[in-house]
Design an enzyme around this catalytic site. Sequence first.
Site, short mmCIF file in Angstrom:
data_model
loop_
_atom_site.label_atom_id
_atom_site.label_comp_id
_atom_site.label_asym_id
_atom_site.label_seq_id
_atom_site.Cartn_x
_atom_site.Cartn_y
_atom_site.Cartn_z
N ASP A 119 0.69 -1.21 -0.07
CA ASP A 119 0.15 -0.07 0.04
C ASP A 119 0.84 1.14 0.04
O ASP A 119 2.00 1.24 0.18
CB ASP A 119 -0.90 0.10 1.15
CG ASP A 119 -0.29 -0.35 2.57
OD1 ASP A 119 0.98 -0.18 2.50
OD2 ASP A 119 -0.95 -0.35 3.59
N ASN A 148 -7.19 -1.83 14.49
CA ASN A 148 -8.43 -2.49 14.12
C ASN A 148 -8.76 -3.55 13.36
O ASN A 148 -9.87 -3.60 12.74
CB ASN A 148 -9.23 -1.00 13.51
CG ASN A 148 -8.60 -0.83 12.25
OD1 ASN A 148 -7.70 -1.38 11.64
ND2 ASN A 148 -9.20 0.45 11.62
N GLU A 201 -9.72 -1.40 5.53
CA GLU A 201 -10.03 -1.05 6.81
C GLU A 201 -11.36 -1.91 7.01
O GLU A 201 -12.06 -2.24 6.02
CB GLU A 201 -10.44 0.44 6.84
CG GLU A 201 -9.27 1.31 6.65
CD GLU A 201 -8.60 1.63 7.86
OE1 GLU A 201 -8.41 0.64 8.68
OE2 GLU A 201 -8.04 2.73 8.05
N HIS A 237 -7.04 -4.24 10.44
CA HIS A 237 -6.53 -3.89 9.10
C HIS A 237 -5.65 -4.68 8.58
O HIS A 237 -4.69 -4.85 9.39
CB HIS A 237 -6.65 -2.28 8.49
CG HIS A 237 -5.59 -1.76 9.15
ND1 HIS A 237 -5.76 -0.30 9.53
CD2 HIS A 237 -4.13 -1.78 8.98
CE1 HIS A 237 -4.68 0.35 9.76
NE2 HIS A 237 -3.70 -0.63 9.49
C1 GLP Z 1 -0.40 0.76 8.66
C2 GLP Z 1 -0.20 0.05 7.39
C3 GLP Z 1 -0.21 -1.53 7.75
C4 GLP Z 1 0.55 -1.96 9.00
C5 GLP Z 1 -0.42 -1.27 10.11
C6 GLP Z 1 0.37 -1.44 11.35
O1 GLP Z 1 -1.57 1.91 8.56
N1 GLP Z 1 -0.86 0.30 6.39
O2 GLP Z 1 0.32 -2.24 6.36
O3 GLP Z 1 0.46 -3.11 9.32
O4 GLP Z 1 -0.79 0.04 9.72
O5 GLP Z 1 1.31 -0.69 11.79
P1 GLP Z 1 2.38 -0.69 12.80
O6 GLP Z 1 3.16 -2.03 12.44
O7 GLP Z 1 2.88 0.55 12.97
O8 GLP Z 1 1.87 -1.03 14.17
#
Ligand code: GLP
Length: 239
Positions: A67, A136, A143, A138
């Site tokens: 993404d 959440n 989402e 995702h």
């Molecule tokens: C982000 C990314 C995800 C990631 C998630 C968790 O928004 N789009 O690919 O897995 O949130 O992030 P973190 O590893 O910083 O908790």
Amino acid sequence: MKTIICKNYEEMSARAAEIVADVMKADPACVLGLATGSTPVGMYKKLIDMNKAGEIDFSKVTTVNLDEYYPIAPDNDQSYRYFMNENLFNHVNIDKTKTYVPDGMAADPDEACAAYEALVKKVGPADIQVLGIGQNGHIGFNEPADALEVATHVTGLTESTIKANARFFASESDVPTKALTMGIGTILSAKKIIILANGAAKAEAVKKMLAGKLDTSCPASMLNLHADVTVICDEAAVI
Ligand code: GLP
């Protein structure tokens, strides 16, 4: 889904790096599906060390990232392209022309998503997809919603994700409100999937993912449809 519970972040990162390294050793021209966020940073550090030690070779590897924020420039230090360069690509012997991240500057984002979906099909499917998980539930930027998208698409970020990701930006209002993300079908097309989670903030999402239900309010639960998923988490992420 197979679950590996590790003592801490360090061990989780090492286990994940070993699994990715095994895929690279089995096929030096493999396709890696990669993720951003704070979670995989330790895994990338281990992969860099292994590359420097001559244990793994990135020269023939192709990568497809999950993404990208939209709109965002690739040289913005909060873009996922910048993140990948800083946390992996600049430190290993990879050919950057074979590293793909959705185009955060596309004039037509829908067109860019369709092109990215076609690209993943053309170079892929990924031999392994690495995932983190949002608080959440995702994955990528899929989402929670009544219905989840199959293919790469433009999405709005939820309030909770904007708040969770604000820590990386100067202020909450600087977090882009949209993103381009692989869809659930794109993610599930990978041959193998590992999903990493550490810390108590992820425990609810991990619990819902492992509850054995396909629940669109926890997009990670869709991974139950895949035959080869390994959840690698630390003790704090398990309740
Ligand atoms: C982000 C990314 C995800 C990631 C998630 C968790 O928004 N789009 O690919 O897995 O949130 O992030 P973190 O590893 O910083 O908790």
